[in-house]
Design a protein around this motif. Structure first.
Motif, PDB file in Angstrom:
ATOM      1  N   LEU A  98       0.829  -1.211   0.000  1.00 34.62           N
ATOM      2  CA  LEU A  98       0.000   0.000   0.000  1.00 34.62           C
ATOM      3  C   LEU A  98       0.863   1.260   0.000  1.00 34.62           C
ATOM      4  CD1 LEU A  98      -2.893  -0.990   2.415  1.00 34.62           C
ATOM      5  CD2 LEU A  98      -3.007  -0.684  -0.060  1.00 34.62           C
ATOM      6  N   TYR A  99       1.996   1.219   0.685  1.00 37.92           N
ATOM      7  CA  TYR A  99       2.908   2.362   0.651  1.00 37.92           C
ATOM      8  C   TYR A  99       3.347   2.653  -0.789  1.00 37.92           C
ATOM      9  CZ  TYR A  99       7.221   4.977   0.756  1.00 37.92           C
ATOM     10  OH  TYR A  99       8.200   5.897   0.486  1.00 37.92           O
ATOM     11  N   TYR A 100       3.768   1.609  -1.491  1.00 37.62           N
ATOM     12  CA  TYR A 100       4.206   1.800  -2.878  1.00 37.62           C
ATOM     13  C   TYR A 100       3.055   2.244  -3.768  1.00 37.62           C
ATOM     14  CZ  TYR A 100       8.794  -0.115  -1.839  1.00 37.62           C
ATOM     15  OH  TYR A 100      10.042  -0.314  -1.330  1.00 37.62           O
ATOM     16  N   LEU A 101       1.867   1.720  -3.532  1.00 33.96           N
ATOM     17  CA  LEU A 101       0.692   2.141  -4.305  1.00 33.96           C
ATOM     18  C   LEU A 101       0.383   3.612  -4.066  1.00 33.96           C
ATOM     19  CD1 LEU A 101      -1.813   1.351  -6.078  1.00 33.96           C
ATOM     20  CD2 LEU A 101      -3.004   1.034  -3.911  1.00 33.96           C
ATOM     21  N   ILE A 102       0.370   4.024  -2.798  1.00 38.91           N
ATOM     22  CA  ILE A 102       0.063   5.421  -2.469  1.00 38.91           C
ATOM     23  C   ILE A 102       1.139   6.356  -3.000  1.00 38.91           C
ATOM     24  CG2 ILE A 102      -0.173   7.048  -0.542  1.00 38.91           C
ATOM     25  CD1 ILE A 102      -1.494   4.691   1.022  1.00 38.91           C
ATOM     26  N   ASP A 103       2.404   5.980  -2.842  1.00 39.90           N
ATOM     27  CA  ASP A 103       3.505   6.814  -3.324  1.00 39.90           C
ATOM     28  C   ASP A 103       3.450   6.982  -4.848  1.00 39.90           C
ATOM     29  OD1 ASP A 103       6.008   8.270  -2.928  1.00 39.90           O
ATOM     30  OD2 ASP A 103       6.963   6.542  -3.890  1.00 39.90           O
ATOM     31  N   GLY A 104       3.251   5.877  -5.547  1.00 41.57           N
ATOM     32  CA  GLY A 104       3.171   5.953  -7.009  1.00 41.57           C
ATOM     33  C   GLY A 104       1.941   6.705  -7.477  1.00 41.57           C
ATOM     34  N   SER A 105       0.824   6.500  -6.806  1.00 37.48           N
ATOM     35  CA  SER A 105      -0.404   7.203  -7.179  1.00 37.48           C
ATOM     36  C   SER A 105      -0.266   8.699  -6.936  1.00 37.48           C
ATOM     37  CB  SER A 105      -1.593   6.664  -6.391  1.00 37.48           C
ATOM     38  OG  SER A 105      -1.830   5.332  -6.705  1.00 37.48           O
ATOM     39  N   TRP A 106       0.356   9.062  -5.819  1.00 40.04           N
ATOM     40  CA  TRP A 106       0.560  10.478  -5.534  1.00 40.04           C
ATOM     41  C   TRP A 106       1.416  11.123  -6.631  1.00 40.04           C
ATOM     42  CZ3 TRP A 106      -1.540  14.327  -3.276  1.00 40.04           C
ATOM     43  CH2 TRP A 106      -0.825  15.491  -3.018  1.00 40.04           C
ATOM     44  N   SER A 107       2.459  10.421  -7.064  1.00 40.68           N
ATOM     45  CA  SER A 107       3.300  10.936  -8.159  1.00 40.68           C
ATOM     46  C   SER A 107       2.482  11.114  -9.433  1.00 40.68           C
ATOM     47  CB  SER A 107       4.467   9.987  -8.426  1.00 40.68           C
ATOM     48  OG  SER A 107       5.288   9.877  -7.298  1.00 40.68           O
ATOM     49  N   GLN A 108       1.614  10.149  -9.718  1.00 43.84           N
ATOM     50  CA  GLN A 108       0.780  10.242 -10.923  1.00 43.84           C
ATOM     51  C   GLN A 108      -0.235  11.383 -10.827  1.00 43.84           C
ATOM     52  OE1 GLN A 108       0.955   8.575 -13.929  1.00 43.84           O
ATOM     53  NE2 GLN A 108       2.926   8.041 -13.043  1.00 43.84           N
ATOM     54  N   VAL A 109      -0.755  11.614  -9.637  1.00 41.19           N
ATOM     55  CA  VAL A 109      -1.684  12.730  -9.450  1.00 41.19           C
ATOM     56  C   VAL A 109      -0.955  14.049  -9.691  1.00 41.19           C
ATOM     57  CG1 VAL A 109      -3.027  14.003  -7.717  1.00 41.19           C
ATOM     58  CG2 VAL A 109      -3.309  11.543  -7.933  1.00 41.19           C
ATOM     59  N   LEU A 110       0.245  14.180  -9.154  1.00 34.97           N
ATOM     60  CA  LEU A 110       1.004  15.420  -9.354  1.00 34.97           C
ATOM     61  C   LEU A 110       1.326  15.653 -10.829  1.00 34.97           C
ATOM     62  CD1 LEU A 110       3.454  15.355  -6.311  1.00 34.97           C
ATOM     63  CD2 LEU A 110       1.346  16.672  -6.585  1.00 34.97           C
ATOM     64  N   VAL A 111       1.723  14.597 -11.525  1.00 35.19           N
ATOM     65  CA  VAL A 111       2.002  14.721 -12.964  1.00 35.19           C
ATOM     66  C   VAL A 111       0.712  15.034 -13.718  1.00 35.19           C
ATOM     67  CG1 VAL A 111       2.679  13.412 -15.013  1.00 35.19           C
ATOM     68  CG2 VAL A 111       4.042  13.256 -12.942  1.00 35.19           C
ATOM     69  N   GLY A 112      -0.383  14.395 -13.306  1.00 28.98           N
ATOM     70  CA  GLY A 112      -1.657  14.566 -13.995  1.00 28.98           C
ATOM     71  C   GLY A 112      -2.301  15.919 -13.803  1.00 28.98           C
ATOM     72  N   LEU A 113      -1.841  16.695 -12.825  1.00 31.99           N
ATOM     73  CA  LEU A 113      -2.404  18.030 -12.638  1.00 31.99           C
ATOM     74  C   LEU A 113      -2.085  18.945 -13.817  1.00 31.99           C
ATOM     75  CD1 LEU A 113      -1.705  18.615  -8.831  1.00 31.99           C
ATOM     76  CD2 LEU A 113      -3.929  18.262  -9.946  1.00 31.99           C
ATOM     77  N   ASP A 114      -0.952  18.706 -14.460  1.00 33.37           N
ATOM     78  CA  ASP A 114      -0.533  19.553 -15.579  1.00 33.37           C
ATOM     79  C   ASP A 114      -0.922  18.981 -16.931  1.00 33.37           C
ATOM     80  OD1 ASP A 114       0.656  21.350 -13.806  1.00 33.37           O
ATOM     81  OD2 ASP A 114       2.540  20.227 -13.804  1.00 33.37           O
ATOM     82  N   SER A 115      -1.481  17.776 -16.955  1.00 33.54           N
ATOM     83  CA  SER A 115      -1.870  17.146 -18.217  1.00 33.54           C
ATOM     84  C   SER A 115      -3.391  17.099 -18.302  1.00 33.54           C
ATOM     85  CB  SER A 115      -1.310  15.727 -18.305  1.00 33.54           C
ATOM     86  OG  SER A 115       0.087  15.746 -18.154  1.00 33.54           O
ATOM     87  N   ARG A 116      -3.924  17.294 -19.484  1.00 31.87           N
ATOM     88  CA  ARG A 116      -5.369  17.317 -19.666  1.00 31.87           C
ATOM     89  C   ARG A 116      -5.791  16.160 -20.564  1.00 31.87           C
ATOM     90  NH1 ARG A 116      -7.098  21.059 -16.111  1.00 31.87           N
ATOM     91  NH2 ARG A 116      -8.959  21.498 -17.256  1.00 31.87           N
ATOM     92  N   SER A 117      -6.997  15.666 -20.332  1.00 26.81           N
ATOM     93  CA  SER A 117      -7.534  14.619 -21.201  1.00 26.81           C
ATOM     94  C   SER A 117      -7.901  15.247 -22.543  1.00 26.81           C
ATOM     95  CB  SER A 117      -8.749  13.955 -20.560  1.00 26.81           C
ATOM     96  OG  SER A 117      -9.799  14.882 -20.409  1.00 26.81           O
ATOM     97  N   PRO A 118      -7.760  14.500 -23.629  1.00 28.42           N
ATOM     98  CA  PRO A 118      -7.932  15.101 -24.955  1.00 28.42           C
ATOM     99  C   PRO A 118      -9.360  15.552 -25.274  1.00 28.42           C
ATOM    100  CG  PRO A 118      -7.438  12.754 -25.125  1.00 28.42           C
ATOM    101  CD  PRO A 118      -7.313  13.126 -23.703  1.00 28.42           C
ATOM    102  N   ALA A 125      -5.186  13.862 -13.455  1.00 30.68           N
ATOM    103  CA  ALA A 125      -5.107  13.551 -12.034  1.00 30.68           C
ATOM    104  C   ALA A 125      -6.426  12.985 -11.511  1.00 30.68           C
ATOM    105  CB  ALA A 125      -4.737  14.803 -11.244  1.00 30.68           C
ATOM    106  N   VAL A 126      -7.537  13.290 -12.171  1.00 28.80           N
ATOM    107  CA  VAL A 126      -8.840  12.776 -11.737  1.00 28.80           C
ATOM    108  C   VAL A 126      -8.865  11.251 -11.818  1.00 28.80           C
ATOM    109  CG1 VAL A 126     -11.316  12.771 -12.231  1.00 28.80           C
ATOM    110  CG2 VAL A 126     -10.036  14.899 -12.383  1.00 28.80           C
ATOM    111  N   GLY A 127      -8.291  10.691 -12.852  1.00 26.50           N
ATOM    112  CA  GLY A 127      -8.224   9.235 -12.973  1.00 26.50           C
ATOM    113  C   GLY A 127      -7.216   8.631 -12.008  1.00 26.50           C
ATOM    114  N   ALA A 128      -6.056   9.264 -11.886  1.00 31.34           N
ATOM    115  CA  ALA A 128      -5.016   8.752 -10.995  1.00 31.34           C
ATOM    116  C   ALA A 128      -5.432   8.865  -9.537  1.00 31.34           C
ATOM    117  CB  ALA A 128      -3.706   9.505 -11.225  1.00 31.34           C
ATOM    118  N   ALA A 129      -6.313   9.776  -9.233  1.00 28.44           N
ATOM    119  CA  ALA A 129      -6.772   9.937  -7.854  1.00 28.44           C
ATOM    120  C   ALA A 129      -7.558   8.722  -7.375  1.00 28.44           C
ATOM    121  CB  ALA A 129      -7.622  11.196  -7.726  1.00 28.44           C
TER     122      ALA A 129
END
Length: 165
Positions: A98-118, A125-129
């Motif tokens: 769960l630590y690795y899942l939360i850490d990786g998901s948090w990274s994906q949320v941060l990256v996803g804040l600057d990326s938009r769905s087409p 970040a909405v999906g990664a959340a």
């Protein structure tokens, strides 16, 4: 009604909404394409997002009810001290995952804040959340189950007893 049961029913209601939204998107798009040769542009993207959240919320519900996928062929037969040791070892391994899942998901949320769905122009970040929420809720449930075990109430399910994150 206990708080845990109310939260469980809330999660079940969100699951029903996700499933209803997916059915409307996919079926509506099929009907539009078949009869009018057109379709909803957002249908595929929205149904995929709803599916991600459906899976994540379902996993939390299954974990809370102690119905999540598990292999307990050996540990279920152990009693006493050896059973407790393996139960805590299992919890430790789950906590690590769960630590690795939360850490990786948090990274994906941060990256996803600057990326938009087409199509829908939502932050990715909405999906990664979904996986972030799943990991955090499962970690809280794991702590509640461990606390119950320490108190001598090792019945296995925090949600069934009315306790949930």
């Amino acid at each position: 009604m206990k708080l845990g049961q109310a939260l469980k029913h809330g999660v079940e209601a969100m699951l029903a909404l996700c499933l209803t939204g997916m059915v409307i998107c996919v079926f509506g798009n099929v009907v539009l394409r078949y009869f009018w040769g057109t379709g909803w542009v957002v249908s595929e993207e929205l149904s995929r997002l709803l599916f991600v959240w459906l899976v994540c919320l379902s996993a939390v519900l299954a974990f809370g009810e102690n119905r999540h996928l598990g292999f307990d062929l050996v540990t279920a037969r152990l009693k006493g001290t050896s059973g407790a040791v393996f139960r805590w070892l299992t919890r430790g391994l789950i906590a690590l995952a769960l630590y690795y899942l939360i850490d990786g998901s948090w990274s994906q949320v941060l990256v996803g804040l600057d990326s938009r769905s087409p199509v829908m122009d939502l932050p990715l970040a909405v999906g990664a959340a979904g996986t972030l929420v799943m990991g955090v809720c499962m970690a809280v449930l794991l702590v509640l189950q461990a606390w119950d075990d320490l108190r001598g109430n090792a019945s296995g399910s925090s949600m069934q007893e009315g306790r949930t994150p």
